[in-house]
Design an enzyme around this catalytic site. Structure first.
Site, PDB file in Angstrom:
ATOM      1  N   ASN A 212       0.849  -1.196   0.000  1.00 15.30           N
ATOM      2  CA  ASN A 212       0.000   0.000   0.000  1.00 15.30           C
ATOM      3  C   ASN A 212       0.879   1.239   0.000  1.00 15.30           C
ATOM      4  O   ASN A 212       2.111   1.149  -0.092  1.00 15.30           O
ATOM      5  CB  ASN A 212      -0.949  -0.017   1.202  1.00 15.30           C
ATOM      6  N   ASP A 281      -4.544  -6.280   4.318  1.00 13.41           N
ATOM      7  CA  ASP A 281      -5.642  -7.122   4.803  1.00 13.41           C
ATOM      8  C   ASP A 281      -5.559  -8.544   4.260  1.00 13.41           C
ATOM      9  O   ASP A 281      -6.050  -9.485   4.887  1.00 13.41           O
ATOM     10  CB  ASP A 281      -6.990  -6.503   4.417  1.00 13.41           C
ATOM     11  N   LYS A 291       9.804 -16.601 -10.662  1.00 12.29           N
ATOM     12  CA  LYS A 291       9.023 -15.559 -11.318  1.00 12.29           C
ATOM     13  C   LYS A 291       7.948 -16.175 -12.200  1.00 12.29           C
ATOM     14  O   LYS A 291       8.223 -17.058 -13.014  1.00 12.29           O
ATOM     15  CB  LYS A 291       9.942 -14.677 -12.169  1.00 12.29           C
ATOM     16  N   PRO A 307      -3.776 -12.036   9.446  1.00 14.30           N
ATOM     17  CA  PRO A 307      -4.247 -11.877  10.828  1.00 14.30           C
ATOM     18  C   PRO A 307      -4.493 -10.405  11.140  1.00 14.30           C
ATOM     19  O   PRO A 307      -3.788  -9.524  10.634  1.00 14.30           O
ATOM     20  CB  PRO A 307      -3.089 -12.438  11.662  1.00 14.30           C
ATOM     21  N   ASP A 308      -5.506 -10.127  11.941  1.00 16.53           N
ATOM     22  CA  ASP A 308      -5.804  -8.766  12.375  1.00 16.53           C
ATOM     23  C   ASP A 308      -4.991  -8.503  13.639  1.00 16.53           C
ATOM     24  O   ASP A 308      -5.392  -8.881  14.744  1.00 16.53           O
ATOM     25  CB  ASP A 308      -7.298  -8.610  12.653  1.00 16.53           C
ATOM     26  N   PHE A 332      -5.046   3.012  14.621  1.00 19.69           N
ATOM     27  CA  PHE A 332      -5.247   4.027  13.589  1.00 19.69           C
ATOM     28  C   PHE A 332      -6.310   3.547  12.617  1.00 19.69           C
ATOM     29  O   PHE A 332      -6.403   2.346  12.327  1.00 19.69           O
ATOM     30  CB  PHE A 332      -3.943   4.302  12.836  1.00 19.69           C
ATOM     31  N   LYS A 350     -12.091  -3.824  18.348  1.00 21.53           N
ATOM     32  CA  LYS A 350     -10.697  -4.218  18.544  1.00 21.53           C
ATOM     33  C   LYS A 350     -10.189  -3.887  19.943  1.00 21.53           C
ATOM     34  O   LYS A 350      -9.007  -4.019  20.228  1.00 21.53           O
ATOM     35  CB  LYS A 350      -9.836  -3.587  17.458  1.00 21.53           C
TER      36      LYS A 350
END
Length: 425
Positions: A212, A281, A291, A307-308, A332, A350
């Site tokens: 990300n 996620d 490759k 995993p969270d 966050f 959470k």
């Protein structure tokens, strides 16, 4: 007039860079705050600003030569070193950093600093390529490991014509660091803070991956703010665009699974967890060992949930026995719509103590930049809504809330709509 530095003796070393002229403003500010300022200069520094200027501002003689002993009853560099409550080098050239890191003593500044037992604050200034040179990086890390505090150089137009990181921090920023070091106890002294930062890398094959836009800047600012408030900081960092701050324990990871392992392993020993990393996620169900070759056919990539980590931290805390260490947890939430709704839902699910939320589509609040616009939520709702600020200032305010919430006699006392004084990207 408030003089927070009254009675404090500050030993200021000025070295030979163009930014030496800022020492005049620095001296003026410190004297105005009540400090007793003793200035020593390298020969190079005297080419940029005269000793007479700094002598006039401080009302004390300026030392430029270790052999220029004016008082037979003392050895000047030892006397000055012993009298210092704080030693400051501003600007600090690459040459002076090398001397300090390696124990060299061949001029007034380096010789005196070798005898100083007081805390040391260093404000470097140099060309961007010099600042990034491995030798300079090693010297900075060596000094930080010994306990030196750094006011890192800023980014902008340099005297050499380059635009980049290397310009001396502004005098008011250096003064702020000096005041913080000399006045009062550190609010997080004795606390162990774990910060996660950056993005994770989920491999598809040896040359491709999912990630990300997280730069790591917000998490790094939080780690730095915690360090400056006296905490022992562990920074678990994934992919990042900038170098992590000095003076913290850096644990480098790549994937979400590696980050989870690093965090959970250290969790029993920490007092505060700030989960500022942007963790992927999902990850590929299978990672190719070679490759993957392009073909004319469509490619279907199967993804499985990662995993969270934040939720696992919250559940781990909730399952702890009464009386066991209970870390204060800050998460966050980087959102694009319904920021408050999603933040409060995340806080509850959470089991966090605070959630720092922002709309990453808002101007000044996205990934990879130096500013942020955040709102902090607790169990009772909005705690504080911050305007557009630098990520450093946002981090400072978050750490102030943590300090209030983790006081031994205060418990978790952050309430909604706290008065302001002023997802991890």
């Amino acid at each position: 007039m408030n003089k927070p530095l009254h009675g404090k003796t500050i030993l200021l070393g000025v070295t030979g860079g163009i930014a030496a002229y800022k020492a005049a403003t620095l001296c003026s500010r410190l004297v105005g705050l009540g400090a007793n300022v003793r200035v020593m200069m390298t020969k190079g520094a005297t080419q940029f600003i005269t000793p007479l200027t700094l002598q006039t501002l401080t009302r004390h003689p300026v030392a430029t030569d270790v052999f220029d002993e004016r008082d037979a009853s003392i050895v000047q560099h030892i006397d000055w070193a012993d009298a210092a409550d704080l030693a400051v080098v501003a600007p600090a050239t690459a040459n002076m950093l090398s001397k300090l890191a390696n124990g060299l003593a061949d001029d007034m500044v380096s010789t005196t600093l070798l005898a100083v037992t007081a805390p040391l604050l260093i404000a470097p200034a140099m060309n961007v390529h010099m600042w990034e040179h491995p030798a300079v990086v090693d010297n900075v890390n060596k000094l930080a490991a010994r306990g030196a505090t750094f006011v890192e150089p800023g980014t902008g137009q340099l005297a050499c014509g380059y635009v980049g990181k290397g310009r001396l921090a502004e005098p008011d920023e250096i003064v702020g660091a000096i005041v913080a070091m000399l006045t009062g106890p550190k609010p997080l002294a004795g606390k162990r803070v774990l910060v996660t930062a950056g993005g994770t890398v989920e491999r598809i094959d040896p040359v491709r991956y999912i990630t990300n836009d997280s730069s790591g800047k917000m998490g790094f600012a939080i780690a730095e703010a915690a360090r400056d408030r006296g905490a022992q900081v562990t920074l678990v960092v994934g992919k990042a665009d900038v170098e992590p701050p000095n003076g913290v324990d850096v644990v480098a990871v790549r994937s979400a699974l590696e980050m989870r392992e690093a965090v959970m392993e250290r969790l029993p020993d920490v007092d505060v967890v700030v989960k500022a990393a942007a963790v992927a996620d999902y990850r590929p169900a299978r990672q190719a060992t070679e490759k993957m070759k392009k073909s004319a056919e469509a490619l279907t990539l199967e993804l499985v949930p990662n995993p969270d980590i934040l939720q696992e931290i919250g559940e781990w805390k909730a399952a702890r026995e009464v009386g066991a260490r209970q870390p204060f947890i800050i998460g966050f939430a980087a959102e694009t719509t319904d920021v408050e709704k999603h933040a409060l839902d995340k806080l509850k699910r959470k089991k966090c103590d605070l959630i720092v939320a922002n709309d990453v589509t808002a101007e000044g609040a996205g990934f990879g930049i130096d500013t942020n616009v955040v709102s902090v939520y607790g169990p009772a709702g909005l705690v504080e809504k911050l305007p557009l600020l630098s990520k450093k200032d946002v981090a400072g305010r978050i750490l102030d809330l943590i300090a209030v919430s983790t006081r031994p006699t205060g418990g978790n006392k952050v309430t909604s709509d706290a008065t302001a004084s002023g997802g991890g990207q």
